[in-house]
Motif scaffolding. Structure first.
Motif, PDB file in Angstrom:
ATOM      1  N   ASN A 136       0.811  -1.223   0.000  1.00 24.05           N
ATOM      2  CA  ASN A 136       0.000   0.000   0.000  1.00 24.05           C
ATOM      3  C   ASN A 136       0.844   1.273   0.000  1.00 24.05           C
ATOM      4  OD1 ASN A 136      -2.452   1.772   0.682  1.00 24.05           O
ATOM      5  ND2 ASN A 136      -1.129   2.079   2.469  1.00 24.05           N
ATOM      6  N   ALA A 137       2.047   1.216   0.534  1.00 25.02           N
ATOM      7  CA  ALA A 137       2.856   2.430   0.689  1.00 25.02           C
ATOM      8  C   ALA A 137       3.065   3.132  -0.648  1.00 25.02           C
ATOM      9  CB  ALA A 137       4.204   2.081   1.313  1.00 25.02           C
ATOM     10  N   GLY A 138       2.901   4.448  -0.638  1.00 27.73           N
ATOM     11  CA  GLY A 138       3.112   5.241  -1.836  1.00 27.73           C
ATOM     12  C   GLY A 138       2.724   6.692  -1.591  1.00 27.73           C
ATOM     13  N   TYR A 139       3.261   7.585  -2.411  1.00 25.34           N
ATOM     14  CA  TYR A 139       2.909   8.997  -2.277  1.00 25.34           C
ATOM     15  C   TYR A 139       3.248   9.729  -3.569  1.00 25.34           C
ATOM     16  CZ  TYR A 139       7.763  10.656  -1.725  1.00 25.34           C
ATOM     17  OH  TYR A 139       9.077  10.991  -1.930  1.00 25.34           O
ATOM     18  N   GLY A 140       2.798  10.973  -3.671  1.00 21.00           N
ATOM     19  CA  GLY A 140       3.094  11.798  -4.828  1.00 21.00           C
ATOM     20  C   GLY A 140       3.315  13.241  -4.418  1.00 21.00           C
ATOM     21  N   LEU A 141       3.777  14.055  -5.356  1.00 21.25           N
ATOM     22  CA  LEU A 141       3.953  15.486  -5.129  1.00 21.25           C
ATOM     23  C   LEU A 141       3.286  16.241  -6.272  1.00 21.25           C
ATOM     24  CD1 LEU A 141       7.679  15.591  -3.947  1.00 21.25           C
ATOM     25  CD2 LEU A 141       5.635  15.908  -2.535  1.00 21.25           C
ATOM     26  N   ASN A 142       2.504  17.256  -5.916  1.00 20.33           N
ATOM     27  CA  ASN A 142       1.767  18.049  -6.890  1.00 20.33           C
ATOM     28  C   ASN A 142       2.590  19.275  -7.277  1.00 20.33           C
ATOM     29  OD1 ASN A 142      -1.395  19.873  -6.801  1.00 20.33           O
ATOM     30  ND2 ASN A 142      -0.271  19.083  -8.520  1.00 20.33           N
ATOM     31  N   GLY A 143       2.901  19.395  -8.557  1.00 15.94           N
ATOM     32  CA  GLY A 143       3.650  20.551  -9.019  1.00 15.94           C
ATOM     33  C   GLY A 143       4.235  20.287 -10.393  1.00 15.94           C
ATOM     34  N   ALA A 144       4.704  21.340 -11.036  1.00 15.66           N
ATOM     35  CA  ALA A 144       5.359  21.179 -12.328  1.00 15.66           C
ATOM     36  C   ALA A 144       6.639  20.370 -12.152  1.00 15.66           C
ATOM     37  CB  ALA A 144       5.669  22.547 -12.925  1.00 15.66           C
ATOM     38  N   PHE A 145       6.889  19.435 -13.044  1.00 19.86           N
ATOM     39  CA  PHE A 145       8.038  18.541 -12.948  1.00 19.86           C
ATOM     40  C   PHE A 145       9.343  19.307 -12.764  1.00 19.86           C
ATOM     41  CE2 PHE A 145      11.512  16.448 -15.338  1.00 19.86           C
ATOM     42  CZ  PHE A 145      11.708  15.352 -14.507  1.00 19.86           C
ATOM     43  N   GLU A 146       9.537  20.387 -13.520  1.00 15.99           N
ATOM     44  CA  GLU A 146      10.801  21.117 -13.473  1.00 15.99           C
ATOM     45  C   GLU A 146      11.019  21.846 -12.156  1.00 15.99           C
ATOM     46  OE1 GLU A 146      11.115  24.666 -15.934  1.00 15.99           O
ATOM     47  OE2 GLU A 146       8.955  24.588 -16.291  1.00 15.99           O
ATOM     48  N   HIS A 147       9.945  22.062 -11.388  1.00 16.00           N
ATOM     49  CA  HIS A 147      10.061  22.801 -10.127  1.00 16.00           C
ATOM     50  C   HIS A 147      10.211  21.891  -8.910  1.00 16.00           C
ATOM     51  CE1 HIS A 147       7.764  26.272 -12.263  1.00 16.00           C
ATOM     52  NE2 HIS A 147       9.073  26.329 -12.481  1.00 16.00           N
ATOM     53  N   ILE A 148      10.007  20.594  -9.094  1.00 19.23           N
ATOM     54  CA  ILE A 148      10.166  19.651  -7.983  1.00 19.23           C
ATOM     55  C   ILE A 148      11.596  19.126  -8.016  1.00 19.23           C
ATOM     56  CG2 ILE A 148       9.453  17.410  -7.054  1.00 19.23           C
ATOM     57  CD1 ILE A 148       6.647  17.993  -8.128  1.00 19.23           C
ATOM     58  N   PRO A 149      12.336  19.245  -6.912  1.00 21.44           N
ATOM     59  CA  PRO A 149      13.724  18.767  -6.902  1.00 21.44           C
ATOM     60  C   PRO A 149      13.815  17.314  -7.360  1.00 21.44           C
ATOM     61  CG  PRO A 149      13.252  20.015  -4.917  1.00 21.44           C
ATOM     62  CD  PRO A 149      11.947  19.832  -5.614  1.00 21.44           C
ATOM     63  N   LEU A 150      14.776  17.015  -8.195  1.00 16.48           N
ATOM     64  CA  LEU A 150      14.902  15.686  -8.775  1.00 16.48           C
ATOM     65  C   LEU A 150      15.018  14.578  -7.719  1.00 16.48           C
ATOM     66  CD1 LEU A 150      14.943  14.284 -11.488  1.00 16.48           C
ATOM     67  CD2 LEU A 150      17.444  14.544 -11.525  1.00 16.48           C
ATOM     68  N   PRO A 151      15.741  14.792  -6.611  1.00 11.46           N
ATOM     69  CA  PRO A 151      15.792  13.729  -5.592  1.00 11.46           C
ATOM     70  C   PRO A 151      14.409  13.354  -5.057  1.00 11.46           C
ATOM     71  CG  PRO A 151      17.523  15.326  -5.196  1.00 11.46           C
ATOM     72  CD  PRO A 151      16.645  15.913  -6.261  1.00 11.46           C
ATOM     73  N   SER A 158      11.567  13.462  -6.804  1.00 11.27           N
ATOM     74  CA  SER A 158      10.925  12.643  -7.838  1.00 11.27           C
ATOM     75  C   SER A 158      11.477  11.222  -7.817  1.00 11.27           C
ATOM     76  CB  SER A 158      11.125  13.265  -9.221  1.00 11.27           C
ATOM     77  OG  SER A 158      10.410  14.480  -9.332  1.00 11.27           O
ATOM     78  N   PHE A 159      12.785  11.099  -7.653  1.00 10.72           N
ATOM     79  CA  PHE A 159      13.386   9.765  -7.576  1.00 10.72           C
ATOM     80  C   PHE A 159      12.883   9.013  -6.340  1.00 10.72           C
ATOM     81  CE2 PHE A 159      17.302  11.152 -10.191  1.00 10.72           C
ATOM     82  CZ  PHE A 159      16.709  10.685 -11.356  1.00 10.72           C
ATOM     83  N   ASN A 160      12.652   9.738  -5.256  1.00 11.06           N
ATOM     84  CA  ASN A 160      12.164   9.099  -4.031  1.00 11.06           C
ATOM     85  C   ASN A 160      10.761   8.524  -4.241  1.00 11.06           C
ATOM     86  OD1 ASN A 160      10.868   9.457  -0.989  1.00 11.06           O
ATOM     87  ND2 ASN A 160      13.011   8.874  -0.999  1.00 11.06           N
ATOM     88  N   ILE A 161       9.914   9.252  -4.964  1.00 12.69           N
ATOM     89  CA  ILE A 161       8.581   8.742  -5.279  1.00 12.69           C
ATOM     90  C   ILE A 161       8.693   7.436  -6.061  1.00 12.69           C
ATOM     91  CG2 ILE A 161       6.453   9.179  -6.582  1.00 12.69           C
ATOM     92  CD1 ILE A 161       6.913  12.178  -6.048  1.00 12.69           C
ATOM     93  N   ILE A 162       9.592   7.410  -7.036  1.00  4.62           N
ATOM     94  CA  ILE A 162       9.792   6.199  -7.830  1.00  4.62           C
ATOM     95  C   ILE A 162      10.286   5.052  -6.956  1.00  4.62           C
ATOM     96  CG2 ILE A 162      11.172   5.207  -9.702  1.00  4.62           C
ATOM     97  CD1 ILE A 162      11.145   8.031 -10.995  1.00  4.62           C
ATOM     98  N   ASP A 163      11.188   5.353  -6.036  1.00  4.75           N
ATOM     99  CA  ASP A 163      11.709   4.315  -5.140  1.00  4.75           C
ATOM    100  C   ASP A 163      10.605   3.690  -4.286  1.00  4.75           C
ATOM    101  OD1 ASP A 163      14.308   4.496  -6.007  1.00  4.75           O
ATOM    102  OD2 ASP A 163      14.947   5.885  -4.436  1.00  4.75           O
ATOM    103  N   VAL A 164       9.719   4.525  -3.753  1.00  7.89           N
ATOM    104  CA  VAL A 164       8.652   4.012  -2.884  1.00  7.89           C
ATOM    105  C   VAL A 164       7.559   3.340  -3.700  1.00  7.89           C
ATOM    106  CG1 VAL A 164       6.870   4.641  -1.209  1.00  7.89           C
ATOM    107  CG2 VAL A 164       9.115   5.727  -1.089  1.00  7.89           C
ATOM    108  N   ASN A 165       7.106   3.994  -4.762  1.00  7.68           N
ATOM    109  CA  ASN A 165       5.932   3.517  -5.501  1.00  7.68           C
ATOM    110  C   ASN A 165       6.231   2.358  -6.444  1.00  7.68           C
ATOM    111  OD1 ASN A 165       4.952   5.798  -4.250  1.00  7.68           O
ATOM    112  ND2 ASN A 165       4.097   6.715  -6.074  1.00  7.68           N
ATOM    113  N   ILE A 166       7.464   2.289  -6.934  1.00  8.72           N
ATOM    114  CA  ILE A 166       7.817   1.220  -7.880  1.00  8.72           C
ATOM    115  C   ILE A 166       8.830   0.250  -7.283  1.00  8.72           C
ATOM    116  CG2 ILE A 166       8.919   0.688 -10.079  1.00  8.72           C
ATOM    117  CD1 ILE A 166       7.721   3.186 -11.253  1.00  8.72           C
ATOM    118  N   ARG A 167       9.990   0.778  -6.930  1.00  9.13           N
ATOM    119  CA  ARG A 167      11.078  -0.097  -6.489  1.00  9.13           C
ATOM    120  C   ARG A 167      10.681  -0.939  -5.280  1.00  9.13           C
ATOM    121  NH1 ARG A 167      15.575   0.782  -3.135  1.00  9.13           N
ATOM    122  NH2 ARG A 167      17.408  -0.439  -3.668  1.00  9.13           N
TER     123      ARG A 167
END
Length: 280
Positions: A86-101, A103-112
């Motif tokens: 069940n664990a997962g989360y997201g961030l609302n905002g333009a991709f270029e304005h969200i720090p890349l780390p 975004s990678f953290n979301i991928i780590d939790v939601n996918i990895r």
């Protein structure tokens, strides 16, 4: 004595699913990043349902998270028949304005983490004549979602992964299901940093975590491939197939487009956290 593992179990849908499983006399193995809320949930569920509840405070994005979760659950593998990612989360905002780390953290939790845990527990679940794996997805999996793009993309992955895995395991005793909730009354909007307008739209369609969990557990034990709670959410998952993608993207983008003070503050905070982390 059967056990169920639930990640992201401290609050929201995860907590409600854990409660629904406890009501069916499953003992619980709970994992969450929020240690205090996890302990409170574990204490409440143990007292309410008279089941054994064991809790692990763990960040699933950590490189050693999978090893620690498996180590935590190993003593119960002979009874572990249900796994809920069940664990997962997201961030609302333009991709270029969200720090890349971030975004990678979301991928780590939601996918990895979901892929790693699924891989780790399939051999455990194979031991039983009947066992269940539930991966929590989202109605955002069925369409592109500007300004929530990383989250929606990870959920599209999760849906495809779960359905493929279900097919591969069709001749085993493991029933694999995807749960795709829509707007739910949880802390998701706060952690995502959603703005006032987006929150107002979501509030009109919110389901309670308890309602989602009840439908989820019923669908899981009935062997459903995809569980989409609520008529409106079913429409949201089905209708985009019949409209031009540009129209679907424009509607979603209009809902999630950023710009108010709350969202600007959230993005600024993320930048500060990313800068601080880089300087450690």
């Amino acid at each position: 004595m059967s056990y169920a593992l639930v990640t992201g179990a401290a609050k929201g849908i995860g907590k409600a699913i854990a409660a629904a499983l406890a009501e069916k006399n499953y003992h619980l193995l709970l994992v969450d990043l929020d240690g205090q809320a996890l302990e409170d949930t574990a204490t409440t569920l143990a007292a309410t349902y008279r089941v054994h509840v064991h809790a692990l405070h763990q960040d699933l994005s950590a490189t050693d998270a999978l090893q620690k979760v498996v180590q935590f659950t190993t003593p119960y593998h002979d009874q572990l028949q249900v796994v809920v990612n069940n664990a997962g989360y997201g961030l609302n905002g333009a991709f270029e304005h969200i720090p890349l780390p971030n975004s990678f953290n979301i991928i780590d939790v939601n996918i990895r983490a979901q892929v790693g845990l699924s891989h780790a527990y399939i051999p455990v679940l194979r031991k039983f004549q009947k066992a269940y794996l539930l991966n929590v997805v989202s109605t955002t999996a069925y369409q592109p979602v500007p300004y929530l793009n990383i989250y929606a993309a990870t959920k599209a992955f999760a849906l495809s992964f779960t359905r493929s895995l279900r097919y591969e395991l069709r001749r085993t005793g493991i029933s694999v299901s995807a749960l795709s909730p829509g707007s739910t009354d949880t802390d998701f909007v706060n952690r995502a940093g959603m703005g006032t307008r987006t929150r107002a739209i979501a509030d009109r369609f919110n389901m309670t975590s308890e309602a989602v969990a009840k439908i989820a557990i019923r669908g899981l034990f009935n062997g459903k491939a995809e569980i989409i709670p609520g008529f409106t959410n079913k429409l949201n998952a089905w209708l985009p197939k019949f409209f031009p993608k540009t129209l679907v993207e424009r509607i979603a983008g209009d809902i999630y487009e950023t710009g108010d003070t709350r969202q600007q503050t959230a993005v600024a905070s993320l930048r500060q956290e990313a800068t601080a982390a880089a300087n450690i």
